[in-house]
Motif scaffolding. Sequence first.
Motif, PDB file in Angstrom:
ATOM      1  N   ARG A  83       0.880  -1.173   0.000  1.00  0.00           N
ATOM      2  CA  ARG A  83       0.000   0.000   0.000  1.00  0.00           C
ATOM      3  C   ARG A  83       0.924   1.232   0.000  1.00  0.00           C
ATOM      4  NH1 ARG A  83      -4.037   2.586  -1.297  1.00  0.00           N
ATOM      5  NH2 ARG A  83      -3.963   4.522  -0.175  1.00  0.00           N
ATOM      6  N   SER A  93       1.308   5.374   0.042  1.00  0.00           N
ATOM      7  CA  SER A  93       0.722   6.694   0.254  1.00  0.00           C
ATOM      8  C   SER A  93       1.798   7.731  -0.012  1.00  0.00           C
ATOM      9  CB  SER A  93       0.250   6.860   1.706  1.00  0.00           C
ATOM     10  OG  SER A  93      -0.938   6.164   1.920  1.00  0.00           O
ATOM     11  N   ARG A 134       2.728  12.136  -0.071  1.00  0.00           N
ATOM     12  CA  ARG A 134       2.370  13.524   0.213  1.00  0.00           C
ATOM     13  C   ARG A 134       3.456  14.410  -0.368  1.00  0.00           C
ATOM     14  NH1 ARG A 134      -1.289  10.936   1.493  1.00  0.00           N
ATOM     15  NH2 ARG A 134      -2.561  10.972   3.372  1.00  0.00           N
TER      16      ARG A 134
HETATM   17  P1  5GP Z   1      -4.049   8.140   1.640  1.00  0.00           P
HETATM   18  O1  5GP Z   1      -2.598   8.218   1.321  1.00  0.00           O
HETATM   19  O2  5GP Z   1      -4.391   8.964   2.841  1.00  0.00           O
HETATM   20  O3  5GP Z   1      -4.579   6.756   1.681  1.00  0.00           O
HETATM   21  O4  5GP Z   1      -4.796   8.818   0.423  1.00  0.00           O
HETATM   22  C1  5GP Z   1      -4.492  10.122  -0.012  1.00  0.00           C
HETATM   23  C2  5GP Z   1      -5.434  10.543  -1.117  1.00  0.00           C
HETATM   24  O5  5GP Z   1      -5.249   9.688  -2.240  1.00  0.00           O
HETATM   25  C3  5GP Z   1      -6.892  10.460  -0.742  1.00  0.00           C
HETATM   26  O6  5GP Z   1      -7.509  11.638  -1.171  1.00  0.00           O
HETATM   27  C4  5GP Z   1      -7.445   9.294  -1.499  1.00  0.00           C
HETATM   28  O7  5GP Z   1      -8.664   9.640  -2.043  1.00  0.00           O
HETATM   29  C5  5GP Z   1      -6.446   9.063  -2.623  1.00  0.00           C
HETATM   30  N1  5GP Z   1      -6.167   7.622  -2.762  1.00  0.00           N
HETATM   31  C6  5GP Z   1      -5.490   6.841  -1.902  1.00  0.00           C
HETATM   32  N2  5GP Z   1      -5.427   5.578  -2.330  1.00  0.00           N
HETATM   33  C7  5GP Z   1      -6.084   5.540  -3.501  1.00  0.00           C
HETATM   34  C8  5GP Z   1      -6.381   4.483  -4.437  1.00  0.00           C
HETATM   35  O8  5GP Z   1      -5.998   3.323  -4.262  1.00  0.00           O
HETATM   36  N3  5GP Z   1      -7.107   4.839  -5.521  1.00  0.00           N
HETATM   37  C9  5GP Z   1      -7.527   6.117  -5.741  1.00  0.00           C
HETATM   38  N4  5GP Z   1      -8.223   6.378  -6.841  1.00  0.00           N
HETATM   39  N5  5GP Z   1      -7.268   7.125  -4.886  1.00  0.00           N
HETATM   40  C10 5GP Z   1      -6.563   6.846  -3.781  1.00  0.00           C
END
Ligand code: 5GP
Length: 335
Positions: free
Chosen positions: A275, A277, A279
């Motif tokens: 997974r 993420s 920023r």
């Molecule tokens: P986070 O890193 O907090 O999981 O996600 C950050 C941003 O990226 C969030 O706004 C979320 O909507 C988008 N995001 C995270 N993972 C995914 C994914 O697997 N698919 C899509 N389409 N957007 C994602």
Amino acid sequence: MTQTPVASEPPILRVRDAIRRRQRFLLTSHARPDGDSIGSQLAMAFALDALGKDVRLVNADRAPDHYQGFPGMDRIEIVARVDTSAVDAVIVMECGDLERTGVAGLDHPFIINIDHHVGNSLYGAINWHDETAAACAEMVFDAIRALDVPLSFEIATHIYLAILTDTGAFHHSNITPRTFDICRQTVEAGVNPAAMARRVFDSNSSGKLKLMGTLLGSMVLVDDGRLAVLHMDDGMLEACGCTHNDTEGLINLPLTAREIQAVVFFKVTPENAVRVSMRSKYDVDVRKVANAFGGGGHKNAAGFTVEGRLEDVRPDILQRLVVAIAEGLHTRPLP
Ligand code: 5GP
Ligand code: MN
């Protein structure tokens, strides 16, 4: 008398009219909820309550602990699958596509799609898609106003919660005067910004503090210190007495260093998937990197999941991030 919606009518008015004409609603948002998904969903739920509608709320996953005390959280059912035959409409908020909900069975003939992610797949009978909204809750706020529902304390709380979290506590580059205008109105409706910030950001367990130390202790800097790489697995969580719910926000820690322009956070899952993420600051566009791997998000916050082992997928991801940083720094605004 019913009116046929005109296709050229602004989507917010189509949403308003569709809500007015229907009685039973199912509300949902994305898997692994965050402040915007929860806030948008519950603000809409309280507004529909005020209109005397029947409201059912479902999500694929439980929200992290620091969201649990907010009004209406106990109304959200956690389900893997849902039967929509008993409702007149499904309102999906904050989801670029229907799969993002993580809930099966949502393919109702009348879906209202309200979202602010770039690249929304327009899966609804009504698609209201505004990429300029800093949070989906800005759109929900406008819908609630269009429906003439008064801004109750509960609604204001959820709108503010969503904006506070989805802007990265007012750090991201998509904040506009509209963002503050909406926040001003929520504060006038009784929201206490200091209490909200403490509740959301200063509610860590001591285990989470330990996890911060572990993560930062193993942080790797690449690209002359511009890119921070964090790595986490279940073993690290267990050693600190934490669960996945304790991981929200950790990714932002490296961005507090002046030189660091982007962060990537790898979470290795037991299912042989990673997974990811990301920023970033200013114009460094991590969404482009997420798109290359089938994910999505926003310029300063994006994510995706890839199959495979971390060591196999990592080099390509880092390379793309280094490119994104180089491109973004060209257009970096003055501090
Ligand atoms: P986070 O890193 O907090 O999981 O996600 C950050 C941003 O990226 C969030 O706004 C979320 O909507 C988008 N995001 C995270 N993972 C995914 C994914 O697997 N698919 C899509 N389409 N957007 C994602
Ligand atoms: Mn959002």
